[in-house]
Design an enzyme around this catalytic site. Structure first.
Site: not given
Ligand SMILES: [Zn+2]
Length: 279
Positions: A99, A133, A232
């Site tokens: 991510d 983002e 995350h």
């Molecule tokens: Zn992302």
């Protein structure tokens, strides 16, 4: 406020993120699932527990950052654009590998494959690496603001923001009258093991402002079995990326982008009613 980590893993590296409330009056922290379960047991058994909490996080002032944009110019209709995007920023506990380093790799590979073609597709491929983002999609909003006048020339947009695992299905949002054109695109993905699932794509965060301007969305669904175990968290590291598997994902994005860039007609505009559903 202390919350049980919202990741799907059961290890001791909690998932981070942002509070929906932005008033910063209530400091918030996540604790890993096993620690939350332990705390729960202590509370059930002893009714009271003491927690020592040291938080080092600070909200820094806004700073400048930038979207990174590159193109492979179309051979016949250079003003018509197929956009593939991913985001550059990440939560910095880990490496941001799934991510969204994976998404960045997928769309850069799409651009590389286009650039290597002996004959460029009819339309222009635009690769956009969005800034910010994770903390407000400011890059996506700014892209849509700067390109509002050009929105009608965006034939389709696709976003890669769900890790590096395989693409298993493709969906879209566009003018329902153009369904046959989407079906033809989906057929090209079948040899990669990608099925045409339905017509109700979920736009990712960075292409939602484009959807609101009527830009059709191509939604390549990736296997997310591991995604919420890892993203995350400090576990989001490069060892989670399998080069052979991410190559399939890149091939699927490149094929879909090529089909959208080469097809004679387009996918129309997304009707207002469909845009509203995703607001
Ligand atoms: Zn992302």
């Amino acid at each position: 406020m202390l919350i049980r980590s919202v990741g799907t893993d059961h290890d001791r590296l909690p998932h981070t993120g942002a509070k929906a409330r932005d008033d910063h009056e209530i400091p918030a922290a996540a604790i890993a699932v096993p620690d939350a379960e332990l705390l729960h047991r202590v509370l059930v058994d002893k009714k009271t527990a003491r927690v020592r909490l040291v938080l080092g996080a600070r909200k820094l002032p806004d700073a400048d950052s930038a979207n990174v944009v590159g193109e492979v110019t179309g051979r016949e209709r250079p003003g018509e654009i197929v956009l593939v995007g991913a985001h550059l920023d990440s939560w910095d506990l880990g490496m941001g590998a799934i991510d969204d380093g994976a998404g960045v790799a997928i769309v850069l590979e799409t651009g590389r494959l286009f650039a290597a073609l002996p004959q460029k597709p009819r339309r222009t491929l635009r690769v956009v690496l969005f800034a910010d983002e994770e903390h407000g999609t400011e890059g996506a909003k700014e892209y849509a603001r700067l390109h509002t006048a050009e929105a009608a020339n965006h034939v389709a947009a696709a976003e890669a923001d769900f890790g590096g695992d395989a693409v298993y299905a493709v969906r879209w949002l566009g003018n329902p009258a153009m369904r046959d054109r989407f079906a033809a695109l989906a057929r090209l993905l079948a040899p990669l093991g990608v099925e045409r699932q339905d017509d109700s794509a979920e736009p990712g965060a960075d292409v939602t402002p484009l959807l609101e301007l009527g830009v059709p969305i191509l939604d390549l669904r990736q296997d997310g079995t591991r995604y919420f175990d890892i993203h995350h968290s400090a576990n989001d590291t490069i060892d989670k990326i399998d080069p052979g598997v991410i190559a399939q994902a890149a091939a699927a994005y490149a094929t879909a982008a090529w089909a959208a860039a080469e097809t004679d007609g387009d996918f129309g505009r997304v009707p207002e009613a469909l845009r509203k559903e995703h607001r």
